[in-house]
Design a protein around this motif. Structure first.
Motif, PDB file in Angstrom:
ATOM      1  N   SER B 196      23.680  72.187  47.607  1.00 52.40           N
ATOM      2  CA  SER B 196      22.355  72.610  47.172  1.00 52.40           C
ATOM      3  C   SER B 196      21.472  71.395  46.974  1.00 52.40           C
ATOM      4  CB  SER B 196      22.455  73.388  45.868  1.00 52.40           C
ATOM      5  OG  SER B 196      21.159  73.683  45.402  1.00 52.40           O
ATOM      6  N   LEU B 197      20.174  71.628  46.959  1.00 53.59           N
ATOM      7  CA  LEU B 197      19.233  70.551  46.655  1.00 53.59           C
ATOM      8  C   LEU B 197      18.448  70.871  45.394  1.00 53.59           C
ATOM      9  CD1 LEU B 197      17.871  69.672  50.199  1.00 53.59           C
ATOM     10  CD2 LEU B 197      19.010  68.126  48.637  1.00 53.59           C
ATOM     11  N   ASP B 198      18.694  72.037  44.837  1.00 57.89           N
ATOM     12  CA  ASP B 198      17.967  72.481  43.655  1.00 57.89           C
ATOM     13  C   ASP B 198      18.512  71.765  42.416  1.00 57.89           C
ATOM     14  OD1 ASP B 198      16.156  74.702  42.496  1.00 57.89           O
ATOM     15  OD2 ASP B 198      17.971  74.727  41.275  1.00 57.89           O
ATOM     16  N   TYR B 199      17.593  71.160  41.624  1.00 57.98           N
ATOM     17  CA  TYR B 199      18.048  70.413  40.440  1.00 57.98           C
ATOM     18  C   TYR B 199      19.027  71.228  39.601  1.00 57.98           C
ATOM     19  CZ  TYR B 199      14.180  67.015  40.942  1.00 57.98           C
ATOM     20  OH  TYR B 199      13.316  66.050  41.371  1.00 57.98           O
ATOM     21  N   GLY B 200      18.598  72.437  39.269  1.00 51.87           N
ATOM     22  CA  GLY B 200      19.391  73.249  38.353  1.00 51.87           C
ATOM     23  C   GLY B 200      20.804  73.452  38.864  1.00 51.87           C
ATOM     24  N   GLN B 201      20.904  73.827  40.132  1.00 49.38           N
ATOM     25  CA  GLN B 201      22.233  74.089  40.684  1.00 49.38           C
ATOM     26  C   GLN B 201      23.075  72.826  40.787  1.00 49.38           C
ATOM     27  OE1 GLN B 201      22.273  76.440  44.258  1.00 49.38           O
ATOM     28  NE2 GLN B 201      20.553  77.675  43.554  1.00 49.38           N
ATOM     29  N   VAL B 202      22.419  71.722  41.176  1.00 51.56           N
ATOM     30  CA  VAL B 202      23.164  70.469  41.312  1.00 51.56           C
ATOM     31  C   VAL B 202      23.662  70.010  39.951  1.00 51.56           C
ATOM     32  CG1 VAL B 202      22.979  68.033  41.928  1.00 51.56           C
ATOM     33  CG2 VAL B 202      21.946  69.774  43.397  1.00 51.56           C
ATOM     34  N   PHE B 203      22.756  70.002  38.955  1.00 49.36           N
ATOM     35  CA  PHE B 203      23.139  69.488  37.644  1.00 49.36           C
ATOM     36  C   PHE B 203      24.244  70.331  37.008  1.00 49.36           C
ATOM     37  CE2 PHE B 203      18.584  67.677  37.165  1.00 49.36           C
ATOM     38  CZ  PHE B 203      18.910  66.684  38.066  1.00 49.36           C
ATOM     39  N   SER B 204      24.196  71.643  37.278  1.00 54.86           N
ATOM     40  CA  SER B 204      25.213  72.482  36.657  1.00 54.86           C
ATOM     41  C   SER B 204      26.599  72.190  37.236  1.00 54.86           C
ATOM     42  CB  SER B 204      24.855  73.959  36.858  1.00 54.86           C
ATOM     43  OG  SER B 204      24.947  74.268  38.225  1.00 54.86           O
ATOM     44  N   GLN B 205      26.630  71.586  38.414  1.00 53.14           N
ATOM     45  CA  GLN B 205      27.935  71.273  39.012  1.00 53.14           C
ATOM     46  C   GLN B 205      28.431  69.874  38.671  1.00 53.14           C
ATOM     47  OE1 GLN B 205      28.641  72.516  43.099  1.00 53.14           O
ATOM     48  NE2 GLN B 205      26.661  73.525  43.077  1.00 53.14           N
ATOM     49  N   ALA B 206      27.579  69.095  37.985  1.00 45.82           N
ATOM     50  CA  ALA B 206      27.942  67.712  37.711  1.00 45.82           C
ATOM     51  C   ALA B 206      29.291  67.557  37.013  1.00 45.82           C
ATOM     52  CB  ALA B 206      26.832  67.028  36.924  1.00 45.82           C
ATOM     53  N   PRO B 207      29.567  68.344  35.982  1.00 46.17           N
ATOM     54  CA  PRO B 207      30.866  68.157  35.310  1.00 46.17           C
ATOM     55  C   PRO B 207      32.055  68.401  36.244  1.00 46.17           C
ATOM     56  CG  PRO B 207      29.400  69.548  34.006  1.00 46.17           C
ATOM     57  CD  PRO B 207      28.750  69.375  35.333  1.00 46.17           C
ATOM     58  N   VAL B 208      31.891  69.360  37.154  1.00 46.16           N
ATOM     59  CA  VAL B 208      32.980  69.665  38.081  1.00 46.16           C
ATOM     60  C   VAL B 208      33.214  68.511  39.047  1.00 46.16           C
ATOM     61  CG1 VAL B 208      33.829  71.411  39.680  1.00 46.16           C
ATOM     62  CG2 VAL B 208      32.086  72.010  37.982  1.00 46.16           C
ATOM     63  N   LEU B 209      32.094  67.846  39.383  1.00 52.15           N
ATOM     64  CA  LEU B 209      32.161  66.791  40.384  1.00 52.15           C
ATOM     65  C   LEU B 209      32.849  65.539  39.871  1.00 52.15           C
ATOM     66  CD1 LEU B 209      28.740  66.537  42.213  1.00 52.15           C
ATOM     67  CD2 LEU B 209      31.018  66.634  43.190  1.00 52.15           C
ATOM     68  N   GLU B 210      32.959  65.434  38.561  1.00 51.09           N
ATOM     69  CA  GLU B 210      33.360  64.164  37.978  1.00 51.09           C
ATOM     70  C   GLU B 210      34.657  63.637  38.578  1.00 51.09           C
ATOM     71  OE1 GLU B 210      33.852  64.192  33.800  1.00 51.09           O
ATOM     72  OE2 GLU B 210      33.703  62.021  33.669  1.00 51.09           O
ATOM     73  N   GLY B 211      35.602  64.549  38.813  1.00 46.50           N
ATOM     74  CA  GLY B 211      36.903  64.076  39.275  1.00 46.50           C
ATOM     75  C   GLY B 211      36.978  63.786  40.769  1.00 46.50           C
ATOM     76  N   ARG B 212      35.943  64.172  41.524  1.00 46.34           N
ATOM     77  CA  ARG B 212      36.066  64.035  42.979  1.00 46.34           C
ATOM     78  C   ARG B 212      35.868  62.594  43.435  1.00 46.34           C
ATOM     79  NH1 ARG B 212      33.527  68.796  46.440  1.00 46.34           N
ATOM     80  NH2 ARG B 212      34.656  67.615  48.009  1.00 46.34           N
ATOM     81  N   THR B 213      36.578  62.263  44.482  1.00 50.95           N
ATOM     82  CA  THR B 213      36.473  60.892  44.983  1.00 50.95           C
ATOM     83  C   THR B 213      36.154  60.912  46.464  1.00 50.95           C
ATOM     84  OG1 THR B 213      38.825  60.869  45.431  1.00 50.95           O
ATOM     85  CG2 THR B 213      38.118  59.903  43.345  1.00 50.95           C
TER      86      THR B 213
END
Lengths: 512, 664
Positions: B196-213
């Motif tokens: 997504s490029l939408d701020y809201g959707q991207v930011f809401s996924q930030a915690p999930v992304l933390e572990g990805r490399t």
């Protein structure tokens, strides 16, 4: 879907109209001009419903016409469009109108012949995009060379003979192997269909082994790579552009190069999906070379037309890159998210490059008509004498550099994003166009447009006349409209692109 | 909030720009400035209304799409607005400064032949900047980002016959493009990881992304979030002129002064800071990226300030000051004190625009002389300019009670409290930077407004001036359209800190826009010690910053008023340092003497060696020779025949095709 010869009209009106204009002769040149304009306008207007009435959700061929043609070979006169060919046809009819207007007074020798050549060219190009039959496609594909050959050879610059021969040999030799591949596939279809078929759809469904696919892929590759053109078979293009008259350069860059990209989408990917998967590194590698290497070469150019020619090669690199990303995306992520985006980007890039490169060549043409030089060093401070022209030139230059809000951004953006799905380094190398594209384009603008008046020639320049203003104005509006609101174009392509992703990732080897 | 209000705010400047730009000849000079000034003025009032609705009336955050830009591969990219308090604050700052600059331009550019064009550009800039801050997605942010870059390109090169101006604008654009190169990779990464490029959707996924490399280099896994944030930050470094991408900003002073105030001080260059604040939900998940932000910002804050000490061009001194202050804002973001960064952005926008416009007023009085060595003693001729400029300078150095004091002191405290790697280095940089800031600022004040009058001999030597607006003797105060914006800007420069620090920094102002993880919450820590603005001023007496600023002013006074021979003596003693600073740490030398020629010669080599020698010469050699041979023969054939022949071929072909069709 029986259709009242819509596509046939678009193919034959310009060809027959061109012949009619030719028959008017030189003494009725004025009438010839108006007739050419009328024919081009009618063709364009007639192509608009193609876009409006097209169902973008469907992957099926639309506006289909089919008649037996060469019964002995089971070749049909079959025309139709899908989401890939339809926008390219509209682009062709649109740009032909502009080329006719732009060439209004430019040519003084053989006026009617000049316009006739462009009209015939238009019909043949529409034919290439609309053909559903491979043999018919091939006939249009090769016939198209003739008017272009003539346009460069007759109305071209001093080294036109050299350029024409180089152009002709390159493109002709490239296509010979394609014919072999097409005939081979025709023979293969005989195993399935009684008497065989030249239908492109039949080729798509043809089961082919790996070796066959690789050979077919390579044969087609040469034909399409020359047209795109891809490094290292690109050296004909700068020469052809430099010698071609402005109108010829516009058509060459805006439409003819697209035939290569179209060929990959229509033939290579769906016919030889496994070979495409196997050899995608080659295409991707060459595309990235085009983006980086050719951009650097563009930086070194001193002839404006050569610079734009090299810029075209670099921009077409995005088309081939976007087209072949699906395989690496699949390998990298195990899914296909991003594959359609790459193809979308490739298509938008083709349309957008048609508009922008056309506009850039017209801009150079405007200056060439006045000073008869294409050398960057012959100019400087053009803005002082031609402020309106300078505004257009700067706009198109920025579009060429991929400024958001212009069409130049849309395709590059989609391809860069899609290539990130495949490999970080692809995206990184592709994104260098942001720097290099801006560097070579705006450096040229700096030297040509800005600065104090450089010499007496520039001091005597007169700004755009009404006709030039009209042509550049229409292009400027198109470039901005496509940049601000590209959604309608992508909607029309949606179904076809989905289908293409499916075909290009569906192995043909399983059934054997 | 009503979407039509927001649309009006954005479209008014755009329409005004189009009218002034396309129909400038018909509406005339007065028409151009009336249309653009009233459009931007109205946009300012409506922005205030939007801010009021959010802050006072408590209406919810506006986040809606206007239209779908495109849908590709199932990803819907929209153009839309996100207006929360962060955005609304930026809108007010942008439109206010822009309005002041519009009015000022009426006076500053009154003799310029490109009058309408200039108004068109600055209105277009206002539109682009509003699109940037009001975006609710990455794509629109990038659109605004590049659009302000283009307008900046056009405005730096506004006087397009000057070689230095068209060199500077190309340089600015290309350096910014290096930043954008990083930015677009960051955006690509965002799409890749979140779809997504939408701020809201991207930011809401930030915690999930933390572990990805991601393995950019085989076998070396990097945190995906770090990659995203560093790429985005490279974009911010370009736009907000952080080292080593700062080189374009001093050269951008080639543009007319109003745009230096508007674009290269108050608004565009702060876009990077705004972006960092907006992206706080992402940056908070990458320690590495935050450290990088902190260190780059601190380095910029201190080392670019030093360059301001040796420059004699009044505008360039202010420009180096801008670089240094942008470093401060970046440091704040690196320390996770995004709110303080934005707060400093706001106060800086007012006092720096003021300083630039004051410098412009001086430049008008000096007949476009920018060298401070040829000024001096101007305070008695230009009292309004002097006093407003002095207020701006006091705000800049952080005089207690002035707006700059609140933002800068809070910033230094926050860095002091931060635990992010590099915070100690950053703390010393920003602290020492206070001394440097005070020194170069008051060096400028003293050289320009105090001391002996050095312009008289200059005028005598010069003979006459080519601008033709009545030279006759002494400099005088600028007309009201020029000094009124100075006064308008001086008011917030002095007062705004006092009134807004509590709600903006320590209140809940940014609670919906900026997110900070608990471990990084330096502002929360500072809030425990917050007892109102008066106590904050009193507290300053216990810190170093106040004394360093005072020492800077005192040093400037000693060197440029009391003992004017000192600077030369210092220069003689510290020759190497002076040389290093005058040569701007050799960044320009490196870019112009190494990078640019190298790139050009690589291009040249690839062309001559690759294309012409290898491909055309060697590979196509055989065929090329035969091409030449064929060409030799073809030349003997009259081209008319060849051409008729070919046409006959086409006609024949068409006839054949038609016949086959009819037959079947």
């Amino acid at each position: 879907m029986g259709n009242f010869g819509h596509l046939s009209f678009l193919v034959w009106l310009p060809i027959l109209g061109g012949v009619a204009v030719l028959l008017l002769g030189e003494r009725r040149a004025a009438m010839g001009r108006w007739a050419a304009l009328a024919i081009a306008l009618v063709a364009f207007v007639a192509s608009v419903p193609l876009f409006c009435d097209f169902d973008g959700a469907s992957a099926a061929m639309q506006f289909v016409e089919r008649m037996p043609w060469i019964t002995a070979l089971n070749a049909d006169y079959a025309l139709g469009v899908d989401g890939i060919s339809m926008p390219l046809i509209v682009l062709t009819t649109f740009l032909t109108v502009l080329v006719v207007i732009a060439g209004w007074t430019v040519t003084e020798k053989r006026v009617t012949q000049y316009f006739a050549a462009f009209l015939i060219m238009e019909g043949l190009m529409v034919g290439v995009f609309a053909s559903l039959d491979a043999l018919l496609f091939y006939v249009f594909w090769e016939a198209m060379l003739i008017p272009m050959f003539i346009i460069i050879g007759v109305w071209g610059g001093p080294r036109r003979v050299y350029a024409t021969i180089k152009f002709f040999l390159y493109t002709f030799l490239g296509s010979v192997l394609m014919l072999v591949a097409l005939i081979y596939m025709f023979i293969q279809t005989q195993a399935i269909l009684p008497g065989g078929s030249y239908s492109i759809a039949a080729f798509h469904a043809l089961p082919l082994g790996m070796t066959e696919q690789v050979l077919i892929f390579l044969a087609l590759l040469l034909a399409f790579a020359v047209k795109v053109p891809m490094w290292p078979v690109h050296t004909w293009l700068p020469d052809a552009h430099v010698e071609a008259p402005t109108g010829g350069s516009v058509i060459l860059a805006a439409i003819m190069l697209k035939m290569g990209g179209y060929g990959f989408l229509r033939f290579s990917l769906p016919i030889a999906p496994d070979a495409s998967r196997e050899l995608d590194w080659l295409i991707i590698g060459l595309s990235l070379i085009a983006v980086v290497y050719i951009s650097l070469v563009a930086l070194a150019q001193q002839d404006m037309k050569k610079l734009i020619a090299y810029s075209s090669i670099a921009h077409m690199g995005f088309v081939t890159l976007g087209a072949f990303l699906a395989y690496d995306i699949q390998a990298n992520t195990g899914a296909l998210a991003g594959a359609a985006m790459g193809l979308d980007g490739a298509m938008v890039q083709m349309i957008s490059h048609g508009l922008i490169s056309g506009a850039m060549f017209l801009c150079v043409g405007v200056m060439y008509d006045r000073l008869h030089s294409r050398e960057i060093s012959a100019y400087g401070g053009v803005v002082n004498r031609m402020p309106i022209f300078a505004a257009f030139m700067v706009l198109f230059a920025l579009a060429n550099a991929g400024l958001p809000g212009t069409s130049g951004f849309v395709g590059e953006f989609l391809v860069i994003v899609a290539s990130f799905h495949a490999n970080f380094w692809y995206a990184l190398l592709a994104a260098t166009t942001l720097i290099l594209g801006a560097a070579y384009t705006l450096w040229m603008v700096k030297r040509v447009i800005f600065g104090p008046v450089a010499n007496d020639g520039v001091a005597a320049l007169k700004d755009l006349n009404g006709r030039e203003f009209l042509v550049l104005g229409v292009l400027a509006v198109s470039v901005l409209a496509l940049g601000v609101y590209p959604a309608p174009l992508l909607e029309k392509m949606h179904g076809t692109i989905e289908q293409l992703v499916h075909l290009m990732t569906l192995s043909k080897l399983g059934g054997l | 909030m009503d979407s039509s209000i927001l649309l009006t705010i954005v479209l008014l400047p755009l329409i005004a720009a189009a009218m002034a730009g396309l129909f400038g000849r018909f509406i005339g000079r007065a028409g151009a400035h009336w249309i653009t000034c009233s459009a931007v003025g109205a946009a300012f009032l409506l922005s205030c209304l939007a801010l009021k609705q959010l802050v006072v009336d408590g209406v919810p955050v506006f986040n809606e799409a206007l239209y779908t830009w495109l849908v590709s591969d199932g990803i819907r990219i929209e153009v839309g607005f996100l207006v929360d308090k962060l955005t609304a604050l930026m809108m007010v700052v942008v439109t206010f400064v822009s309005f002041c600059v519009h009015v000022y331009t009426i006076g500053y550019m009154k003799d310029d032949p490109g009058y309408q064009r200039f108004f068109s550009y600055i209105s277009l800039f206002t539109f682009s900047m509003l699109m940037l801050v009001m975006a609710n997605n990455f794509l629109q942010l990038f659109f605004g980002w590049e659009a302000v870059g283009v307008v900046s390109y056009l405005l730096i090169g506004f006087w397009y016959t000057r070689p230095s101006a068209i060199f500077a604008n190309l340089k600015a654009f290309l350096v910014n493009r290096i930043g954008d190169f990083g930015f677009i990779l960051g955006i690509a990464a965002v799409v890749y990881y979140t779809g997504s490029l939408d701020y809201g959707q991207v930011f809401s996924q930030a915690p999930v992304l933390e572990g990805r490399t991601i393995e950019v280099f085989e076998g070396v896994p990097w945190s995906a979030m770090t990659l995203i944030c560093i790429c985005l930050f490279i974009g911010a470094m370009g736009k907000s002129a952080q080292m080593p991408l700062h080189v374009w900003l001093p050269d951008s002073m080639e543009g007319p002064t109003p745009i230096s105030a508007l674009i290269h001080a108050a608004t565009m260059v702060t876009a990077g800071i705004f972006m960092l604040a907006r992206m706080s939900p992402l940056f908070e998940y990458s320690e590495t990226a935050l450290s990088m932000v902190l260190i780059v910002g601190a380095t910029t804050a201190f080392f670019t300030g030093l360059m301001g000490l040796v420059n004699n061009d009044i505008k360039r001194v202010v420009a180096y000051s801008t670089l240094s202050q942008l470093g401060y804002m970046t440091v704040a973001c690196g320390a996770s004190a995004y709110g303080i960064g934005i707060f400093h952005l706001m106060t800086h926008a007012f006092f720096k625009a003021l300083l630039f416009l004051a410098a412009g007023s001086v430049i008008i009085a000096m007949h476009h002389q920018q060298d401070m060595r040829k000024m001096g003693g101007l305070r008695k001729y230009m009292p309004i300019t002097y006093w407003t400029c002095l207020l701006g300078a006091l705000a800049l150095i952080g005089t207690p009670g002035f707006s700059g004091f609140f933002s800068k002191d809070a910033l230094i405290e926050a860095v002091h409290a931060s635990d992010t790697a590099g915070a100690t280095y950053a703390y010393y940089c920003v602290l020492l930077g206070v001394f440097v800031t005070a020194l170069y600022t008051f060096r400028m004040i003293f050289m320009t407004f105090h001391g002996p009058e050095r312009f008289a001999d200059e005028a005598a030597a010069h003979g006459h001036d080519d601008h033709g607006h009545g030279h006759g003797g002494k400099p005088h105060e600028s007309p009201w359209v020029v000094w009124l914006p100075l006064v308008l800007l001086a008011i917030p420069s002095v007062l705004i800190g006092w009134f807004t620090i509590e709600p903006v920094v320590f209140g809940e102002f940014f609670s919906t826009a900026i997110s900070v993880t608990e471990a990084h919450d330096v502002v929360g820590e500072l809030a425990h010690h917050w007892h109102g603005p008066l106590a904050f001023i009193a507290h300053a007496a216990q810190g170093w910053a106040l004394y360093l600023a005072a020492a800077g002013v005192a040093t400037a006074w000693l060197m440029y008023v009391k003992y004017p021979h000192w600077p030369a003596a210092v220069q003689a003693r510290l020759g190497w340092a002076h040389k290093l600073l005058v040569n701007k740490y050799y960044f320009d030398w490196f870019n112009e003497k190494i990078i640019a020629p190298l790139t050009r010669s690589v291009g040249w080599t690839l062309w001559k060696g690759g294309d012409q020698l290898l491909i055309d010469g060697l590979l196509v050699n055989g065929s090329a020779r035969s091409v030449g041979w064929i060409a030799g023969i073809v030349r003997h054939v009259q081209s008319g025949y060849l051409y008729h022949y070919a046409f006959a071929m086409i006609i024949g072909l068409s006839a054949l095709l038609a016949w086959l069709l009819l037959r079947s």
